[in-house]
Design a protein around this motif. Sequence first.
Motif, short mmCIF file in Angstrom:
data_model
loop_
_atom_site.label_atom_id
_atom_site.label_comp_id
_atom_site.label_asym_id
_atom_site.label_seq_id
_atom_site.Cartn_x
_atom_site.Cartn_y
_atom_site.Cartn_z
N THR A 1 1.04 -1.21 0.09
CA THR A 1 -0.13 -0.05 0.07
C THR A 1 0.68 1.32 0.56
O THR A 1 0.37 2.38 -0.67
CB THR A 1 -1.02 -0.21 1.39
N ILE A 2 1.83 1.27 0.07
CA ILE A 2 3.07 2.43 0.69
C ILE A 2 3.53 2.98 -1.13
O ILE A 2 3.52 1.94 -2.31
CB ILE A 2 4.43 2.20 0.91
N HIS A 3 3.14 4.20 -1.67
CA HIS A 3 3.20 4.44 -2.73
C HIS A 3 5.22 4.60 -2.73
O HIS A 3 6.04 4.93 -2.51
CB HIS A 3 2.24 6.01 -3.00
N ASN A 4 4.66 4.43 -4.04
CA ASN A 4 6.91 5.09 -4.96
C ASN A 4 7.20 6.57 -4.49
O ASN A 4 8.39 6.60 -4.15
CB ASN A 4 6.86 4.07 -5.93
N ASN A 5 6.43 7.61 -4.53
CA ASN A 5 6.62 8.80 -3.90
C ASN A 5 6.51 9.73 -2.95
O ASN A 5 6.28 10.61 -2.36
CB ASN A 5 5.93 9.43 -4.99
N ASP A 6 6.14 8.10 -1.92
CA ASP A 6 5.59 8.83 -0.40
C ASP A 6 6.50 8.48 0.02
O ASP A 6 7.30 7.69 1.20
CB ASP A 6 4.93 7.84 0.19
N ALA A 7 7.62 9.67 0.36
CA ALA A 7 8.91 9.97 1.15
C ALA A 7 9.02 9.89 2.45
O ALA A 7 9.69 9.38 2.86
CB ALA A 7 9.53 11.50 0.72
N LEU A 8 8.11 9.93 2.97
CA LEU A 8 8.07 9.76 4.25
C LEU A 8 7.86 8.44 4.82
O LEU A 8 8.31 8.33 5.68
CB LEU A 8 6.30 11.17 5.38
N GLU B 1 17.15 9.50 -2.40
CA GLU B 1 18.12 8.92 -1.16
C GLU B 1 17.81 8.02 0.31
O GLU B 1 19.25 6.61 0.10
CB GLU B 1 17.91 10.58 -0.48
N ILE B 2 16.87 7.39 -0.99
CA ILE B 2 15.83 6.01 -0.15
C ILE B 2 16.89 4.76 -0.96
O ILE B 2 17.02 3.73 -0.67
CB ILE B 2 14.73 6.16 -0.65
N ILE B 3 17.23 5.02 -2.83
CA ILE B 3 17.78 4.09 -2.89
C ILE B 3 19.02 3.95 -2.54
O ILE B 3 19.65 3.18 -2.80
CB ILE B 3 17.99 4.89 -4.25
N GLN B 4 19.94 5.36 -2.76
CA GLN B 4 21.29 4.96 -2.53
C GLN B 4 21.61 4.71 -1.44
O GLN B 4 22.42 4.00 -0.45
CB GLN B 4 21.42 6.74 -1.74
N PHE B 5 20.28 5.02 -0.20
CA PHE B 5 20.35 4.32 1.49
C PHE B 5 20.66 3.00 1.47
O PHE B 5 21.18 2.07 1.86
CB PHE B 5 19.23 4.58 2.85
N LEU C 1 8.82 5.66 3.18
CA LEU C 1 9.09 5.89 2.91
C LEU C 1 10.47 5.43 3.66
O LEU C 1 11.45 4.61 3.75
CB LEU C 1 10.04 5.52 1.26
N ARG C 2 11.07 6.48 3.96
CA ARG C 2 11.91 7.01 5.51
C ARG C 2 11.59 5.80 6.29
O ARG C 2 12.34 5.39 6.81
CB ARG C 2 11.61 8.06 4.64
N LEU D 1 13.84 0.01 -3.71
CA LEU D 1 15.21 0.21 -4.58
C LEU D 1 14.26 0.27 -5.15
O LEU D 1 15.17 1.33 -6.30
CB LEU D 1 15.57 -1.25 -4.68
N ASN D 2 13.25 0.28 -5.54
CA ASN D 2 12.06 0.72 -6.76
C ASN D 2 11.53 1.89 -6.64
O ASN D 2 10.50 2.13 -7.41
CB ASN D 2 11.39 -0.55 -7.60
#
Length: 233
Positions: A27-34, A72-76, A36-37, A66-67
């Motif tokens: 349910t987590i969207h790929n552009n939901d920064a909070l 920053e998430i991808i790098q992390f 995802l972090r 990763l996708n």
Amino acid sequence: MRVHLSELKEHSSSKSAINKQIEIIETIHNNDALQLRNLAEIFRNRISKPKYISNYVDGLIYEKLLNSQDSEIIQFTSTLCPQGIVPLKSEKRMNYQDLQRLLVQNDLMAADKLTQQKLVKLAGIDEQSRNWLYFTDVNKIPVQDLQTIDQLWNVHSKGKFGFFVQRQIWLTVEKDWEKLWHKIGWEVNRVPCRYPDEFQWNSNGPRGHLPLCNQLRGVQVLSALFSHKAWEK
């Protein structure tokens, strides 16, 4: 609507708990920064536990991070798991990062082709002479390598795909090949599926649908794979 990530903090062997965790991740969207972090922090804690063993919940989290659309998430994630989350062990020094990458990207047709190529190489076959296995070749494939390939497929398919899964289904249908073909979607109304268009190259395929094995040469190769020492406890 925010999802409750707290349910992802612990590993669980309960099927219902695992299904709930998968539902939350999806349910987590790929552009939901909070979100995802938060997910990235939970992921770091999950894989940092003593005697950690990867499972397909972690596989799905890894893929989600990763996708994502957050650099920053991808790098992390890439820094945290430069080799992925499946130990890429090989008795023959085979590189499995290319297979892992295709599975993470959900390019299952390419991953299937690459799997067959690697099995041929592991069996010591000169690709100039042939690019398929005889059943007598299967025992030449090292245990560690077959387990690595199988774990990659399993972890990056929410537990649906891999040779071990296919073997489990085969045993539950009492080694009846026709029933197996039906169960894993290799036949429809007793008619073998045509390659590649009639196979399902996504995670929606039936349990055990991938990777493929050429049925045109009979069942001996698959039978040999199911009898391989890699599955012995």
